[in-house]
Design an enzyme around this catalytic site. Structure first.
Site, PDB file in Angstrom:
ATOM      1  N   GLU A 193      14.950  70.919  12.596  1.00 30.24           N
ATOM      2  CA  GLU A 193      15.343  71.145  11.083  1.00 30.24           C
ATOM      3  C   GLU A 193      16.424  70.059  10.831  1.00 30.24           C
ATOM      4  OE1 GLU A 193      17.378  75.081  10.649  1.00 30.24           O
ATOM      5  OE2 GLU A 193      17.549  74.499   8.507  1.00 30.24           O
ATOM      6  N   ASP A 241      14.725  74.429  16.147  1.00 33.78           N
ATOM      7  CA  ASP A 241      16.060  74.761  15.148  1.00 33.78           C
ATOM      8  C   ASP A 241      17.313  74.782  16.092  1.00 33.78           C
ATOM      9  OD1 ASP A 241      17.696  75.965  13.393  1.00 33.78           O
ATOM     10  OD2 ASP A 241      16.197  77.336  12.580  1.00 33.78           O
ATOM     11  N   ILE A 274      20.457  75.524  15.599  1.00 32.49           N
ATOM     12  CA  ILE A 274      21.204  76.925  15.422  1.00 32.49           C
ATOM     13  C   ILE A 274      20.410  77.609  14.265  1.00 32.49           C
ATOM     14  CG2 ILE A 274      23.394  77.938  14.562  1.00 32.49           C
ATOM     15  CD1 ILE A 274      24.586  75.564  15.818  1.00 32.49           C
ATOM     16  N   ASP A 275      19.584  78.637  14.489  1.00 32.50           N
ATOM     17  CA  ASP A 275      18.871  79.356  13.461  1.00 32.50           C
ATOM     18  C   ASP A 275      19.926  80.677  13.088  1.00 32.50           C
ATOM     19  OD1 ASP A 275      16.944  80.464  11.735  1.00 32.50           O
ATOM     20  OD2 ASP A 275      16.509  81.839  13.255  1.00 32.50           O
ATOM     21  N   THR A 289      22.536  79.663  10.706  1.00 30.59           N
ATOM     22  CA  THR A 289      23.742  78.997  10.547  1.00 30.59           C
ATOM     23  C   THR A 289      24.836  79.634   9.831  1.00 30.59           C
ATOM     24  OG1 THR A 289      22.532  76.810  10.890  1.00 30.59           O
ATOM     25  CG2 THR A 289      24.522  76.729   9.613  1.00 30.59           C
ATOM     26  N   ASP A 312      11.827  77.698  12.190  1.00 30.61           N
ATOM     27  CA  ASP A 312      12.544  79.040  12.339  1.00 30.61           C
ATOM     28  C   ASP A 312      11.785  79.946  13.206  1.00 30.61           C
ATOM     29  OD1 ASP A 312      14.488  78.534  10.026  1.00 30.61           O
ATOM     30  OD2 ASP A 312      12.913  78.757   8.582  1.00 30.61           O
TER      31      ASP A 312
HETATM   32  C1  IPD Z   1      17.394  80.675   8.058  1.00 34.35           C
HETATM   33  C2  IPD Z   1      17.561  82.199   8.612  1.00 34.35           C
HETATM   34  C3  IPD Z   1      17.348  83.252   7.822  1.00 34.35           C
HETATM   35  C4  IPD Z   1      16.275  83.436   7.075  1.00 34.35           C
HETATM   36  C5  IPD Z   1      15.919  81.880   6.456  1.00 34.35           C
HETATM   37  C6  IPD Z   1      16.118  80.788   7.289  1.00 34.35           C
HETATM   38  P1  IPD Z   1      18.995  78.842   9.102  1.00 34.35           P
HETATM   39  O1  IPD Z   1      17.518  79.752   8.891  1.00 34.35           O
HETATM   40  O2  IPD Z   1      16.650  82.238  10.020  1.00 34.35           O
HETATM   41  O3  IPD Z   1      17.313  84.504   8.530  1.00 34.35           O
HETATM   42  O4  IPD Z   1      16.166  84.248   6.293  1.00 34.35           O
HETATM   43  O5  IPD Z   1      14.803  81.850   5.573  1.00 34.35           O
HETATM   44  O6  IPD Z   1      16.191  79.464   6.551  1.00 34.35           O
HETATM   45  O7  IPD Z   1      19.000  78.218   7.744  1.00 34.35           O
HETATM   46  O8  IPD Z   1      20.016  79.629   9.498  1.00 34.35           O
HETATM   47  O9  IPD Z   1      18.687  77.858  10.172  1.00 34.35           O
HETATM   48 CA    CA Z   2      16.543  78.521  11.051  1.00 27.09          CA
END
Ligand code: IPD
Ligand code: CA
Length: 276
Positions: free
Chosen positions: A76, A92, A94-95, A97, A225
């Site tokens: 990412e 990813d 840190i999913d 964030t 993701d």
């Molecule tokens: C997000 C999270 C969120 C989802 C978003 C993602 P991020 O990733 O997974 O739950 O709804 O579509 O972009 O920005 O925290 O790495």
């Molecule tokens: Ca993510």
């Protein structure tokens, strides 16, 4: 970790992904304890990146390069690097964030390995590990194998109807996408048991595998993701559906007992909202 190349056997790749994800998770926890601030914004003011996102991805990328120097990488924060082995690591760091920024425990380190290009419509899944650093939970699977949480096998739920289906979803970061997603959700929420928005797609996929929700859908999620989480969900018995919506894709991970009904409902609502 030694610099000796790790075998391409799926279990060996899963072992490596877990080792690296554990080290990355420890770094994320340490940086969170030291205090986290927004370092930059991406698609909108809501779409933040912290220094920890970048540092954790750098660590993961370095460790993968040491152990599997011929593999491709797609992350990412730092983008893509090509390889020659046919395998791609989709990461990813840190999913979730925004949760991480706020001190919520609902965030994950997500490391997937796929064969082919980092596009879910084309890749062949190989192995995935998702760790929730704040709780220490480790989800892991190889494609076609068993999915586990902390070593215990997972399997999806089996709701009998949509009215008994607990559905997770998420939102993108732009106002227009969110308006459309909220309009779809408004039509869905009256048809299902309830709705959850936890804030980390990788953990939403794993929750389907663990049966702590019955389904997760979201339009416009990125390959990083869901690479690892989708492998966990599928190995636990989830059906994975994806379809085109305008210039984006929607993804649905669901218990087989209701996947058809839920896919039809979400697609119908998306068509109504987007006018296609
Ligand atoms: C997000 C999270 C969120 C989802 C978003 C993602 P991020 O990733 O997974 O739950 O709804 O579509 O972009 O920005 O925290 O790495
Ligand atoms: Ca993510």
């Amino acid at each position: 970790m030694s610099n000796a190349a790790v075998s391409a056997a799926p279990d060996a790749l899963a072992d490596l992904a877990e080792t690296i994800a554990r080290e990355a998770a420890a770094l994320a926890v340490q940086r969170r304890a030291e205090g986290v601030e927004v370092a930059d914004r991406k698609s909108s003011i809501a779409d933040v990146v912290t220094a920890a996102d970048r540092e954790v991805e750098e660590l993961i990328r370095r460790r993968i390069g040491e152990a599997r120097p011929d593999d491709a990488f797609f992350g990412e924060e730092s983008g893509a690097a090509t390889g020659t082995s046919g395998l791609t690591w989709v990461v990813d760091p840190i999913d979730g964030t925004v949760n991480y920024l706020y001190g919520s425990p609902v965030y994950a380190v997500s490391i997937g390995v796929v064969r082919g290009v980092p596009d879910p419509s084309m890749w062949e899944p190989v192995a995935g590990v998702v760790i929730a650093p704040a709780t220490g939970q480790v989800y892991r699977a190889v494609a076609g194998g068993v999915a586990t949480l902390d070593g215990r096998p997972l399997s999806v739920s089996a709701p009998e109807s949509l009215a008994e289906t607990l559905v997770a979803t998420g939102f993108g970061y732009t106002a227009e996408r969110r308006w459309e997603q909220a309009a779809v959700l408004a039509g869905l929420v009256t048809e299902v048991r309830d709705v959850r928005r936890a804030g980390a797609a990788a953990l939403d996929c794993c929750a389907v595998g663990a049966g702590t929700v019955d389904a997760y859908y979201e339009r416009g999620i990125n390959p990083w993701d869901m690479a690892a989480g989708s492998i966990v969900a599928a190995a636990a018995g989830a059906d994975v559906r994806t379809w085109e919506v305008g210039d984006t894709r929607s993804f649905l991970f669901a218990a087989p007992s209701i996947v058809e009904d839920l896919a039809t409902l979400v697609r119908t609502l998306e068509d109504d909202v987007l006018g296609s």
